[in-house]
Design a protein around this motif. Structure first.
Motif, PDB file in Angstrom:
ATOM      1  N   ASN A 169       0.811  -1.216   0.000  1.00  0.00           N
ATOM      2  CA  ASN A 169       0.000   0.000   0.000  1.00  0.00           C
ATOM      3  C   ASN A 169       0.845   1.267   0.000  1.00  0.00           C
ATOM      4  O   ASN A 169       0.369   2.343  -0.320  1.00  0.00           O
ATOM      5  N   THR A 170       2.085   1.130   0.423  1.00  0.00           N
ATOM      6  CA  THR A 170       2.922   2.336   0.505  1.00  0.00           C
ATOM      7  C   THR A 170       3.586   2.644  -0.826  1.00  0.00           C
ATOM      8  O   THR A 170       4.300   3.612  -0.956  1.00  0.00           O
ATOM      9  N   LEU A 171       3.372   1.765  -1.813  1.00  0.00           N
ATOM     10  CA  LEU A 171       4.150   1.908  -3.049  1.00  0.00           C
ATOM     11  C   LEU A 171       3.467   2.756  -4.115  1.00  0.00           C
ATOM     12  O   LEU A 171       4.019   2.982  -5.178  1.00  0.00           O
ATOM     13  N   ASN A 172       2.227   3.201  -3.813  1.00  0.00           N
ATOM     14  CA  ASN A 172       1.446   3.788  -4.890  1.00  0.00           C
ATOM     15  C   ASN A 172       1.959   5.118  -5.412  1.00  0.00           C
ATOM     16  O   ASN A 172       2.178   5.308  -6.594  1.00  0.00           O
ATOM     17  N   GLN A 173       2.144   6.039  -4.492  1.00  0.00           N
ATOM     18  CA  GLN A 173       2.473   7.387  -4.960  1.00  0.00           C
ATOM     19  C   GLN A 173       3.909   7.479  -5.472  1.00  0.00           C
ATOM     20  O   GLN A 173       4.733   6.610  -5.199  1.00  0.00           O
ATOM     21  N   ASN A 174       4.199   8.541  -6.243  1.00  0.00           N
ATOM     22  CA  ASN A 174       5.582   8.803  -6.631  1.00  0.00           C
ATOM     23  C   ASN A 174       6.308   9.263  -5.379  1.00  0.00           C
ATOM     24  O   ASN A 174       6.038  10.314  -4.824  1.00  0.00           O
ATOM     25  N   ARG A 175       7.217   8.432  -4.942  1.00  0.00           N
ATOM     26  CA  ARG A 175       7.831   8.703  -3.654  1.00  0.00           C
ATOM     27  C   ARG A 175       9.096   9.528  -3.766  1.00  0.00           C
ATOM     28  O   ARG A 175       9.769   9.789  -2.828  1.00  0.00           O
ATOM     29  N   TYR A 176       9.457   9.894  -4.979  1.00  0.00           N
ATOM     30  CA  TYR A 176      10.757  10.532  -5.153  1.00  0.00           C
ATOM     31  C   TYR A 176      10.670  12.038  -5.400  1.00  0.00           C
ATOM     32  O   TYR A 176      11.629  12.758  -5.178  1.00  0.00           O
ATOM     33  N   GLY A 177       9.517  12.494  -5.886  1.00  0.00           N
ATOM     34  CA  GLY A 177       9.393  13.921  -6.160  1.00  0.00           C
ATOM     35  C   GLY A 177      10.186  14.369  -7.361  1.00  0.00           C
ATOM     36  O   GLY A 177      10.362  15.551  -7.598  1.00  0.00           O
ATOM     37  N   LEU A 178      10.712  13.416  -8.123  1.00  0.00           N
ATOM     38  CA  LEU A 178      11.490  13.750  -9.316  1.00  0.00           C
ATOM     39  C   LEU A 178      10.941  12.923 -10.465  1.00  0.00           C
ATOM     40  O   LEU A 178      10.312  11.900 -10.244  1.00  0.00           O
ATOM     41  N   ASP A 179      11.218  13.349 -11.667  1.00  0.00           N
ATOM     42  CA  ASP A 179      10.746  12.570 -12.801  1.00  0.00           C
ATOM     43  C   ASP A 179      11.599  12.882 -14.020  1.00  0.00           C
ATOM     44  O   ASP A 179      12.007  14.015 -14.226  1.00  0.00           O
ATOM     45  N   PHE A 180      11.851  11.852 -14.805  1.00  0.00           N
ATOM     46  CA  PHE A 180      12.640  12.062 -16.023  1.00  0.00           C
ATOM     47  C   PHE A 180      11.923  12.983 -17.012  1.00  0.00           C
ATOM     48  O   PHE A 180      12.536  13.518 -17.918  1.00  0.00           O
ATOM     49  N   ALA A 181      10.606  13.122 -16.820  1.00  0.00           N
ATOM     50  CA  ALA A 181       9.859  13.999 -17.722  1.00  0.00           C
ATOM     51  C   ALA A 181      10.381  15.431 -17.624  1.00  0.00           C
ATOM     52  O   ALA A 181      10.228  16.219 -18.548  1.00  0.00           O
ATOM     53  N   ASN A 182      10.997  15.762 -16.486  1.00  0.00           N
ATOM     54  CA  ASN A 182      11.488  17.130 -16.311  1.00  0.00           C
ATOM     55  C   ASN A 182      12.904  17.328 -16.814  1.00  0.00           C
ATOM     56  O   ASN A 182      13.453  18.428 -16.734  1.00  0.00           O
ATOM     57  N   VAL A 183      13.546  16.264 -17.266  1.00  0.00           N
ATOM     58  CA  VAL A 183      14.908  16.391 -17.781  1.00  0.00           C
ATOM     59  C   VAL A 183      14.827  16.552 -19.290  1.00  0.00           C
ATOM     60  O   VAL A 183      14.421  15.640 -20.000  1.00  0.00           O
ATOM     61  N   LYS A 184      15.218  17.718 -19.754  1.00  0.00           N
ATOM     62  CA  LYS A 184      15.113  17.990 -21.202  1.00  0.00           C
ATOM     63  C   LYS A 184      16.335  17.437 -21.929  1.00  0.00           C
ATOM     64  O   LYS A 184      17.452  17.523 -21.436  1.00  0.00           O
ATOM     65  N   GLY A 185      16.097  16.942 -23.130  1.00  0.00           N
ATOM     66  CA  GLY A 185      17.215  16.444 -23.937  1.00  0.00           C
ATOM     67  C   GLY A 185      17.857  15.222 -23.282  1.00  0.00           C
ATOM     68  O   GLY A 185      17.196  14.421 -22.653  1.00  0.00           O
ATOM     69  N   GLN A 186      19.188  15.123 -23.428  1.00  0.00           N
ATOM     70  CA  GLN A 186      19.988  14.067 -22.778  1.00  0.00           C
ATOM     71  C   GLN A 186      19.458  12.663 -23.093  1.00  0.00           C
ATOM     72  O   GLN A 186      19.467  11.792 -22.231  1.00  0.00           O
ATOM     73  N   LYS A 187      19.028  12.462 -24.330  1.00  0.00           N
ATOM     74  CA  LYS A 187      18.434  11.166 -24.671  1.00  0.00           C
ATOM     75  C   LYS A 187      19.408  10.020 -24.440  1.00  0.00           C
ATOM     76  O   LYS A 187      19.048   8.975 -23.940  1.00  0.00           O
ATOM     77  N   PHE A 214      17.468   8.694 -11.272  1.00  0.00           N
ATOM     78  CA  PHE A 214      17.694   7.278 -11.554  1.00  0.00           C
ATOM     79  C   PHE A 214      16.819   6.344 -10.711  1.00  0.00           C
ATOM     80  O   PHE A 214      16.230   5.402 -11.241  1.00  0.00           O
ATOM     81  N   PRO A 215      16.685   6.584  -9.387  1.00  0.00           N
ATOM     82  CA  PRO A 215      15.861   5.663  -8.595  1.00  0.00           C
ATOM     83  C   PRO A 215      14.416   5.588  -9.080  1.00  0.00           C
ATOM     84  O   PRO A 215      13.754   4.573  -8.861  1.00  0.00           O
ATOM     85  N   THR A 216      13.923   6.635  -9.762  1.00  0.00           N
ATOM     86  CA  THR A 216      12.526   6.610 -10.170  1.00  0.00           C
ATOM     87  C   THR A 216      12.236   5.583 -11.255  1.00  0.00           C
ATOM     88  O   THR A 216      11.087   5.249 -11.496  1.00  0.00           O
ATOM     89  N   ILE A 217      13.269   5.092 -11.911  1.00  0.00           N
ATOM     90  CA  ILE A 217      13.010   4.075 -12.943  1.00  0.00           C
ATOM     91  C   ILE A 217      13.447   2.693 -12.479  1.00  0.00           C
ATOM     92  O   ILE A 217      13.348   1.720 -13.221  1.00  0.00           O
ATOM     93  N   LEU A 218      13.953   2.600 -11.249  1.00  0.00           N
ATOM     94  CA  LEU A 218      14.306   1.274 -10.744  1.00  0.00           C
ATOM     95  C   LEU A 218      13.028   0.549 -10.344  1.00  0.00           C
ATOM     96  O   LEU A 218      12.067   1.176  -9.897  1.00  0.00           O
ATOM     97  N   SER A 219      13.043  -0.769 -10.483  1.00  0.00           N
ATOM     98  CA  SER A 219      11.843  -1.510 -10.106  1.00  0.00           C
ATOM     99  C   SER A 219      11.638  -1.385  -8.593  1.00  0.00           C
ATOM    100  O   SER A 219      12.588  -1.180  -7.853  1.00  0.00           O
ATOM    101  N   HIS A 242      20.476  -1.977  -2.044  1.00  0.00           N
ATOM    102  CA  HIS A 242      19.309  -2.059  -2.936  1.00  0.00           C
ATOM    103  C   HIS A 242      18.931  -0.711  -3.546  1.00  0.00           C
ATOM    104  O   HIS A 242      17.794  -0.521  -3.971  1.00  0.00           O
ATOM    105  N   GLY A 243      19.853   0.210  -3.544  1.00  0.00           N
ATOM    106  CA  GLY A 243      19.562   1.507  -4.132  1.00  0.00           C
ATOM    107  C   GLY A 243      20.758   2.012  -4.908  1.00  0.00           C
ATOM    108  O   GLY A 243      21.445   1.232  -5.565  1.00  0.00           O
ATOM    109  N   VAL A 244      20.971   3.293  -4.808  1.00  0.00           N
ATOM    110  CA  VAL A 244      21.981   3.936  -5.644  1.00  0.00           C
ATOM    111  C   VAL A 244      23.018   4.635  -4.785  1.00  0.00           C
ATOM    112  O   VAL A 244      22.668   5.365  -3.854  1.00  0.00           O
ATOM    113  N   LEU A 245      24.265   4.390  -5.080  1.00  0.00           N
ATOM    114  CA  LEU A 245      25.341   5.171  -4.474  1.00  0.00           C
ATOM    115  C   LEU A 245      25.846   6.112  -5.550  1.00  0.00           C
ATOM    116  O   LEU A 245      26.371   5.674  -6.564  1.00  0.00           O
TER     117      LEU A 245
END
Lengths: 356, 510
Positions: free
Chosen positions: B183-201, B234-239, B300-303
């Motif tokens: 139940n705790t997994l629903n919301q975007n817990r990071y407050g960041l999103d790749f949608a806000n990163v322009k370019g850098q494909k 990066f963490p926002t796209i990790l499973s 289990h995350g990112v350093l």
């Protein structure tokens, strides 16, 4: 080798300059170790103390073993008294008396082009160097340079990669290749081309040896090409030597606001150098017919052609390409690698791409 | 008069039972604690004494001796206060405390009698449950983290008075309700999103591959090119974390006292970015009591190591073993502890000390020697463990202001999840769960190339002058790319794409 050669080998162990060696020979009846032992030298030419030290080593057998040991390590010696000594170096005012070399000495008598420039070229300098060297080397011209960082190593590499011949002139002895990172490049050149040094193998690199090396680089070729250099660059020595020896100078023009192209623009402006924009300019000057290579004959997929056509008017950033080619990023990366492997494009530091 | 109550101690992220035995006898009034207690526990005397008095109970004017058994194990921290106070009070026959032995007590006392939160409650409860304990009395503030454990009854108390009246049966407290982790997994817990990163494909694609295959990655680019921003997204796209993973992460964070009290469990992948002045010990863990370091907190995350070459040589080199094994053993004089350290390393660096080498609009002022020295700080063994290298360019103003729609993280995550599933299937029963951690034998088994791809790889090696160590890296990354596409076999296009992520192997750097 005759006794004159052995005498020069003997002298070269004491790190004397060419002019000093000339002075010593002038004092002697004939250049040989025996004559050296008998001659009384003026204090101004050789200090009494040093003379006594030198006498201790003045033994033809010692020198002969020295030469033999070097030979066992594939290091050969040629002196100015030798017929094999490169003709072009005889035209200098202060020809080196001795050359240590590894590889094919006959390359030194072939038509050659010295390529010099910044130790830290911009992407433009790198492309310019690679482009011109590739054309010149495949035209059969030997590429001479100094094995340093930057333009030097790019030139050597480009020549080797395109099946051309190259000569590297070292400032230090063979045991102390500078920079040491280029040791493997030096080994490759020794195998496929020619590695030269005026210094005995054990001599370490030091600041004042590099201008000495530059004079050999300038003299060894009919022409010297400066691809990119700032006004403070050491390249200026090579240019001055080349002018002194009556060699042609070629320079690649750069943007007027680029400090990295100050020197090349300056020499073009003052008329010291001929402005070149492609290898053919130089080959024409050398009376060599350029190989007619045409781009566009290679088979390109549709996606690849999209990328190539975007690059036609110069270097582009990857972001620009991904945006304007409208390709999926995975497909784009695949195309990029394929084009690169096939030698159609080059990737440069800073995430830029350019056509070859 | 003797009483005995149960508490729990912590060693690393594992708990062990401690009996708090109290003897209140006639004699010269005093209070002694025995059983290899540290300073925090010795000081518990004052807290316990004052808490009892200020809760309006009678503090016995007698000789009090408390033994923390087993007596040969060192104990630390303030979490035994509650157990001691209950033990002393249960010696008071007038109070008539019953069934005090039924519970496990954890909590620190304040002078006013309130029960304050302590570190490491989650790992304690997990260990205690495994040891067969069922009923717990813990600080109310720690209830959130306790609520994820099923099969036990946890009661939260606010102060000593409440605890005692609960034990006497005068006051009813309901055990905490079990929360469902999902139940705790629903919301975007990071407050960041790749949608806000322009370019850098290119960078985004590389990060997607890194996320899918668990590959370590390094970004090279001038200052201000958005390396940190990319890494933070990066963490926002990790499973999502599985419950077991979340428990492991929470345990470590709980021990380190880094747990968010309200959330109770770490439900998003940790993102740790220690500054480059961090000491080796700060990274690996250590100190007197062998606390977990940054690499374990990134489990289990990112350093994320920004300005990678600026870290001391030693700090970089200590990453070698954990990068390989996913675990770090910290040995200190008081204890030797193993902490998990299964993290994805994202590093970033400038191309040269001034940061502008290769830039189109800024001139670089570094000498050739400086640049090569800067790059040489990345030793071979460390580079051997980084599969993907990419260059990040400066973003132009136009790109910044463009309205073009960028793909949101959740879309990328879907692809990553699919690729992860394929890997879970592939490595069933094996020790590793990701392509990046494949052994040599597994690489041979799962990264078979057809003739075309083999040929392509050979030509690429010769033409692009890749270093030998690139070979296996390219295969692993190609495997992940194929998984992202859902392909069974690695094709030439996958290999070609994988090759494009090996910037630092190329000789064009000088």
């Amino acid at each position: 080798m005759d006794k004159r050669d052995y005498f020069i080998v003997f002298l070269s162990q004491f790190d004397l300059t060419s002019s000093k060696i000339a002075q010593i020979i002038d004092e002697m009846s004939e250049p040989s170790i025996q004559a050296f032992k008998k001659t009384k030298f003026d204090e101004k030419i050789i200090k009494q103390e040093s003379y006594h030290k030198m006498l201790e080593c003045a033994d033809p057998i010692l020198v002969e073993t020295y030469v033999k040991n070097l030979h066992d390590r594939d290091i050969e010696i040629v002196t100015i008294f030798d017929e094999r000594y490169p003709q072009k170096l005889r035209e200098m005012t202060d020809s080196p008396y001795i050359l240590y070399y590894k590889g094919d000495l006959s390359l030194a008598n072939k038509p050659s082009l010295s390529v010099v420039g910044s130790r830290k070229p911009t992407s433009y300098g790198k492309i310019a160097t690679e482009k011109i060297v590739r054309d010149v080397a495949s035209g059969g011209v030997v590429v001479v340079s100094g094995l340093a960082y930057g333009v030097d190593s790019i030139a050597h590499r480009a020549a080797l990669d395109n099946g051309g011949k190259t000569i590297a002139v070292l400032g230090s002895g063979f045991d102390h290749v500078y920079p040491s990172e280029h040791q493997s490049l030096a080994d490759e050149i020794a195998k496929k081309g020619l590695l030269i040094s005026e210094q005995r193998p054990k001599r370490t690199a030091s600041k004042y040896l590099f201008p000495l090396r530059n004079r050999i680089i300038a003299a060894l070729s009919e022409g010297t090409l400066i691809t990119e250099a700032s006004i403070k660059s050491g390249t200026i020595h090579t240019k001055d030597f080349a002018l002194d020896y009556g060699r042609n100078i070629y320079a690649v023009p750069g943007n007027i606001d680029s400090t990295s192209s100050e020197l090349t623009n300056e020499v073009i402006k003052t008329g010291q150098a001929q402005c070149v924009t492609c290898g053919k300019d130089i080959l024409d000057d050398y009376d060599i017919k350029a190989e007619n290579k045409q781009r566009g004959q290679e088979h390109l997929s549709e996606d690849e052609r999209k990328i190539v056509s975007l690059l036609e008017d110069g270097m582009k950033s990857i972001d620009f390409l991904t945006k304007n080619s409208q390709l999926d990023i995975n497909n784009f990366n695949t195309c990029l690698t394929m084009l690169e492997i096939r030698g159609i494009i080059t990737r440069l530091p800073g995430g830029s791409v350019a056509l070859n | 008069m003797l009483s005995k109550v149960q508490s729990f101690g912590l060693k690393g992220i594992e708990g062990f039972p401690i009996d708090v035995e109290t003897d209140v006898s006639n004699g010269l009034p005093g209070f002694d604690v025995v059983g290899l207690a540290d300073t925090a526990i010795k000081e518990a005397k004052e807290r316990v004494k004052n808490a009892i008095r200020n809760s309006a109970f009678t503090y016995p004017i007698k000789k009090i001796t408390i033994n923390l058994a087993p007596a040969d194990v060192k104990k630390e921290g303030s979490l035994y206060d509650l157990a001691m106070a209950v033990a002393i009070l249960s010696c008071d026959e007038e109070l008539k405390i019953k069934n005090e032995r039924k519970y496990v007590y954890i909590g620190e006392l304040s002078f006013d009698g309130s029960v304050k939160k302590v570190k490491g409650v989650l790992p304690l409860l997990i260990s205690a449950r495994e040891a067969g304990f069922k009923e717990f009395l813990i600080p109310k503030e720690n209830l959130a983290e306790a609520s994820f454990i099923e099969g036990i009854n946890v009661y939260g108390v606010e102060n000593l008075r409440e605890a005692i009246s609960f034990l006497k049966g005068e006051h009813q407290i309901d055990p905490v309700e079990v929360c469902k982790f999902e139940n705790t997994l629903n919301q975007n817990r990071y407050g960041l999103d790749f949608a806000n990163v322009k370019g850098q494909k290119m960078a985004k694609r590389a990060l997607e591959i890194a996320a899918a295959g668990g590959h370590n990655l390094i970004m090279i680019g001038p200052p201000g090119s958005g390396k940190s921003m990319l890494a933070k997204c990066f963490p926002t796209i990790l499973s999502d974390l599985t419950f077991d993973e979340a428990l492991e992460v929470t345990k470590i964070h709980s021990v380190a006292g880094e747990l968010d009290g309200e959330k109770g469990i770490v439900n998003c992948r940790p993102f740790r970015s220690p500054h480059h002045t961090a000491t080796t010990v700060a990274l690996t863990g250590g100190g007197n009591n062998a606390k977990p370091g940054e690499i374990s907190l990134a489990d289990h995350g990112v350093l994320f190591l920004d300005e990678f070459p600026e870290y001391s040589r030693q700090s970089i080199e200590v990453l070698r073993q954990p990068l390989e094994d996913g675990i770090i053993t910290v040995a200190r004089n008081k204890s030797t502890v193993s902490y998990p350290a299964n993290f994805t390393l994202i590093a970033s660096m400038n191309p040269c000390p001034c940061g502008h080498y290769g830039s189109k609009d800024r001139e670089c002022h570094c000498s050739a020697g400086q640049i090569s020295k800067y790059l040489s700080k990345l030793s071979g063994p460390i580079m051997d463990r980084i599969d993907i290298h990419i260059e990040v360019e400066n973003v132009t103003y136009d790109q910044l202001k463009s309205d073009s729609l960028e793909e949101p993280s959740c879309e990328i995550k879907k692809r990553v999840d699919r690729a992860r599933l394929i890997q879970l299937e592939r490595f069933k029963g094996a020790k590793n769960f990701s392509n990046a951690k494949m052994s040599v034998a597994q690489t041979k088994k799962y990264c078979k190339l057809d003739i075309n791809s083999e040929h392509l790889l050979r030509v690429a090696f010769e033409k692009l002058k890749l270093s030998a160590r690139a070979h296996d890296r390219i295969l692993k990354v190609a495997r992940t790319i194929a998984d992202l596409e859902g392909c069974e076999n690695i094709g030439a296009n996958h290999i070609a794409e994988a090759i494009s992520y090996r910037t630092l192997d190329r000789k064009y750097w000088n």
